[in-house]
Design a protein around this motif. Structure first.
Motif, PDB file in Angstrom:
ATOM      1  N   PRO A  42       0.921  -1.275  -0.016  1.00 55.90           N
ATOM      2  CA  PRO A  42       0.205  -0.004  -0.082  1.00 55.90           C
ATOM      3  C   PRO A  42       0.843   1.169   0.050  1.00 55.90           C
ATOM      4  O   PRO A  42       1.821   1.333   0.572  1.00 55.90           O
ATOM      5  CB  PRO A  42      -0.835  -0.151   1.400  1.00 55.90           C
ATOM      6  N   SER A  43       0.301   2.426  -0.464  1.00 59.86           N
ATOM      7  CA  SER A  43       1.023   3.504  -0.519  1.00 59.86           C
ATOM      8  C   SER A  43       1.143   4.295   0.884  1.00 59.86           C
ATOM      9  O   SER A  43       0.204   3.970   1.654  1.00 59.86           O
ATOM     10  CB  SER A  43       0.356   4.581  -1.636  1.00 59.86           C
ATOM     11  N   VAL A  44       1.664   5.074   1.001  1.00 58.70           N
ATOM     12  CA  VAL A  44       2.059   5.838   2.254  1.00 58.70           C
ATOM     13  C   VAL A  44       1.773   7.396   2.057  1.00 58.70           C
ATOM     14  O   VAL A  44       2.338   7.912   1.183  1.00 58.70           O
ATOM     15  CB  VAL A  44       3.432   5.673   2.868  1.00 58.70           C
ATOM     16  N   LYS A  45       1.151   7.844   2.949  1.00 61.35           N
ATOM     17  CA  LYS A  45       0.839   9.464   2.625  1.00 61.35           C
ATOM     18  C   LYS A  45       1.340  10.252   3.743  1.00 61.35           C
ATOM     19  O   LYS A  45       1.395  10.037   4.869  1.00 61.35           O
ATOM     20  CB  LYS A  45      -0.744   9.730   2.680  1.00 61.35           C
ATOM     21  N   ILE A  46       2.137  11.111   3.480  1.00 67.04           N
ATOM     22  CA  ILE A  46       2.944  12.095   4.311  1.00 67.04           C
ATOM     23  C   ILE A  46       2.540  13.360   4.046  1.00 67.04           C
ATOM     24  O   ILE A  46       2.888  14.118   3.222  1.00 67.04           O
ATOM     25  CB  ILE A  46       4.552  11.966   4.268  1.00 67.04           C
ATOM     26  N   GLY A  47       1.516  13.989   4.733  1.00 66.38           N
ATOM     27  CA  GLY A  47       1.066  15.359   4.604  1.00 66.38           C
ATOM     28  C   GLY A  47       0.015  15.067   3.226  1.00 66.38           C
ATOM     29  O   GLY A  47      -0.579  14.375   3.278  1.00 66.38           O
ATOM     30  N   ALA A  48       0.547  16.112   2.444  1.00 68.25           N
ATOM     31  CA  ALA A  48      -0.033  16.075   1.069  1.00 68.25           C
ATOM     32  C   ALA A  48       0.745  15.098   0.109  1.00 68.25           C
ATOM     33  O   ALA A  48      -0.041  14.886  -1.106  1.00 68.25           O
ATOM     34  CB  ALA A  48      -0.085  17.223   0.269  1.00 68.25           C
ATOM     35  N   LEU A  49       1.758  14.714   0.610  1.00 71.37           N
ATOM     36  CA  LEU A  49       2.668  13.858  -0.478  1.00 71.37           C
ATOM     37  C   LEU A  49       1.990  12.278  -0.118  1.00 71.37           C
ATOM     38  O   LEU A  49       2.141  11.892   0.639  1.00 71.37           O
ATOM     39  CB  LEU A  49       4.068  13.923  -0.144  1.00 71.37           C
ATOM     40  N   ASN A  50       1.957  11.583  -1.529  1.00 65.15           N
ATOM     41  CA  ASN A  50       1.482  10.339  -1.507  1.00 65.15           C
ATOM     42  C   ASN A  50       2.555   9.612  -2.258  1.00 65.15           C
ATOM     43  O   ASN A  50       3.073   9.723  -3.426  1.00 65.15           O
ATOM     44  CB  ASN A  50       0.433  10.069  -2.313  1.00 65.15           C
ATOM     45  N   LEU A  80       5.024   0.872  -4.796  1.00 65.69           N
ATOM     46  CA  LEU A  80       6.261   0.507  -5.529  1.00 65.69           C
ATOM     47  C   LEU A  80       7.450   1.202  -5.466  1.00 65.69           C
ATOM     48  O   LEU A  80       8.438   0.701  -5.453  1.00 65.69           O
ATOM     49  CB  LEU A  80       5.770   0.550  -7.156  1.00 65.69           C
ATOM     50  N   THR A  81       7.049   2.702  -5.280  1.00 66.27           N
ATOM     51  CA  THR A  81       8.624   3.560  -4.861  1.00 66.27           C
ATOM     52  C   THR A  81       9.083   3.079  -3.548  1.00 66.27           C
ATOM     53  O   THR A  81      10.294   2.872  -3.755  1.00 66.27           O
ATOM     54  CB  THR A  81       7.955   4.909  -4.741  1.00 66.27           C
ATOM     55  N   ILE A  82       8.411   2.779  -2.648  1.00 67.95           N
ATOM     56  CA  ILE A  82       9.131   2.265  -1.469  1.00 67.95           C
ATOM     57  C   ILE A  82       9.619   0.943  -1.482  1.00 67.95           C
ATOM     58  O   ILE A  82      10.960   0.976  -1.173  1.00 67.95           O
ATOM     59  CB  ILE A  82       7.877   2.247  -0.220  1.00 67.95           C
ATOM     60  N   VAL A  83       9.142   0.019  -2.223  1.00 60.39           N
ATOM     61  CA  VAL A  83       9.997  -1.361  -2.443  1.00 60.39           C
ATOM     62  C   VAL A  83      11.170  -1.182  -3.177  1.00 60.39           C
ATOM     63  O   VAL A  83      12.150  -1.640  -3.065  1.00 60.39           O
ATOM     64  CB  VAL A  83       8.880  -2.211  -3.085  1.00 60.39           C
ATOM     65  N   THR A  84      10.902  -0.328  -4.110  1.00 58.37           N
ATOM     66  CA  THR A  84      12.249   0.084  -5.187  1.00 58.37           C
ATOM     67  C   THR A  84      13.316   0.434  -4.440  1.00 58.37           C
ATOM     68  O   THR A  84      14.635   0.401  -4.613  1.00 58.37           O
ATOM     69  CB  THR A  84      11.755   0.940  -6.475  1.00 58.37           C
ATOM     70  N   LEU A  85      13.052   1.539  -3.612  1.00 57.11           N
ATOM     71  CA  LEU A  85      13.954   2.318  -2.951  1.00 57.11           C
ATOM     72  C   LEU A  85      14.691   1.319  -1.746  1.00 57.11           C
ATOM     73  O   LEU A  85      15.991   1.364  -1.770  1.00 57.11           O
ATOM     74  CB  LEU A  85      13.468   3.487  -2.339  1.00 57.11           C
ATOM     75  N   VAL A  86      13.977   0.454  -1.093  1.00 58.03           N
ATOM     76  CA  VAL A  86      14.401  -0.591  -0.143  1.00 58.03           C
ATOM     77  C   VAL A  86      15.149  -1.488  -0.949  1.00 58.03           C
ATOM     78  O   VAL A  86      16.314  -1.830  -0.423  1.00 58.03           O
ATOM     79  CB  VAL A  86      13.196  -1.036   0.474  1.00 58.03           C
TER      80      VAL A  86
END
Length: 295
Positions: free
Chosen positions: A131-139, A143-149
Motif C-alpha cells: 500500500p502507498s504511504v501518505k505524508i501530509g499532502a505527499l503520496n 512500488l516506490t517504497i519497495v524499489t528504494l528499499v
C-alpha cells in the motif's frame, strides 16, 4: 506548497526510476571493472528477467516471491552462459570484436524472445502489492517504497560482499591485475563468471521492478533502460560501484524533472546532454579514478 509537493513527487519518481538504472549500471560497472569488457547485452537480461517472471507467475501460477527468486536464478545462469560462450574467447581480443559480439548477443536474445512470445505487447500486472504511504499532502506509492528499499539493500549487500568476502577480495585482485591474481592462486575464470552472475542477478531484480512499473512486456523492453544504465555507469565513473549508484540516481531525477517541467520528447536528449557535459569536464566520471598514462 502545491509546487513543493509536485517537485517532491517528481524527485520520488526520479529516485524510483534512477534506482532501477542504478541496479542495471552496477552490472555494467562490475563487468568492466573486473573483466575490462562492456556487456552491451546486459540490458536484454532485464527483458529475459521480465519474461521469466511472466512465465513463472502468469503461466505456471507460482507464488510471486518464489517466482522472483527463480527469475534471479535464471538470469544469473544466463549471465554465466553468455560469459562462457560469447566473452571468454574474446578476453584478449580487440575492443571492436567484443563490441560486435555484444551487439550480436543482444539481437540474439531479442529475437529469441520475439520467436517465443511474438511482437504483440503482453500486459502483466505488478506483483508488488504494497500500500502507498501518505505524508501530509505527499503520496508515496508502494512500488516506490519497495524499489528504494530493494535498491538500498542490494547496494549494501554488494558492498559487503566485495569488501568482506574471499570472492570479493578475489574480484578486487583480478580487477587490479589478472596476471598477478592468477599467480596468487586466484581462479580468474571462476571470478569473472561470478561477476557476470552477480551483474545478471541485479539486472533480474531491475527487470522485476521495471515490469512492475510499466506492466507491459516486449522483446525490446530492455534496450532503452540498458542504454540509460550504461550512461549512468559512465556518468558515475565506469568501474566504480558507488559511482554506478550515484549515476543512476542522478540520471533518474534529471529524466523525471525534464519530463515534468521541460518536455517529454526532449527528456532523453537532456539526459545524454548532461552526460556529454560531465565527460567534457571530468572524463573519468563523477567518482571514477583519473589514470595517468606513462609514455
Amino acid at each position: 506548497m502545491d509546487l513543493i509537493n509536485a517537485i517532491l513527487e517528481q524527485i520520488l519518481n526520479g529516485l524510483r526510476t534512477g534506482s532501477i538504472y542504478a541496479l542495471i549500471a552496477l552490472g555494467y560497472t562490475m563487468v568492466y571493472g573486473i573483466a575490462k569488457m562492456i556487456n552491451f547485452a546486459h540490458g536484454d537480461i532485464i527483458m529475459v528477467g521480465a519474461y521469466a517472471l511472466y512465465v513463472f507467475v502468469g503461466v505456471l501460477k507460482i507464488n510471486p516471491v518464489l517466482a522472483a527468486i527463480l527469475t534471479i536464478a535464471v538470469c544469473a545462469l544466463l549471465g554465466i552462459t553468455i560469459e562462457k560462450v560469447a566473452y571468454k574467447p574474446l578476453r584478449n581480443a580487440q575492443p571492436l570484436a567484443v563490441l560486435i559480439t555484444a551487439i550480436g548477443m543482444s539481437y540474439l536474445l531479442q529475437n529469441v524472445a520475439l520467436l517465443i512470445f511474438k511482437a504483440t505487447p503482453i500486459p502483466f500486472g505488478s506483483i508488488i502489492k504494497v500500500p502507498s504511504v501518505k505524508i501530509g499532502a505527499l503520496n508515496i506509492s508502494g512500488l516506490t517504497i519497495v524499489t528504494l528499499v530493494v535498491t538500498t539493500i542490494s547496494m549494501i549487500l554488494l558492498t559487503l560482499f566485495i569488501n568482506k568476502t574471499k570472492m570479493g577480495r578475489a574480484m578486487r585482485a583480478v580487477s587490479e591485475d589478472k596476471g598477478a591474481a592468477e599467480l596468487m592462486g586466484i581462479n580468474v575464470n571462476q571470478t569473472i563468471s561470478m561477476t557476470f552472475a552477480i551483474g545478471s542477478a541485479l539486472a533480474a531484480v531491475a527487470g522485476i521492478l521495471y515490469i512492475s512499473q510499466y506492466e507491459s512486456l516486449l522483446p525490446t523492453l530492455g534496450a532503452l533502460p540498458g542504454i540509460k544504465a550504461f550512461v549512468a555507469a559512465v556518468l558515475g565513473g565506469i568501474g566504480s560501484i558507488p559511482g554506478a549508484m550515484l549515476g543512476g540516481i542522478i540520471l533518474g531525477i534529471i529524466e523525471s524533472m525534464s519530463k515534468a517541467y521541460i518536455s517529454t520528447q526532449l527528456a532523453d536528449a537532456i539526459v545524454f546532454g548532461v552526460l556529454v557535459i560531465v565527460l567534457l569536464v571530468r572524463p573519468s566520471g563523477l567518482l571514477g579514478k583519473m589514470k595517468i598514462e606513462k609514455v
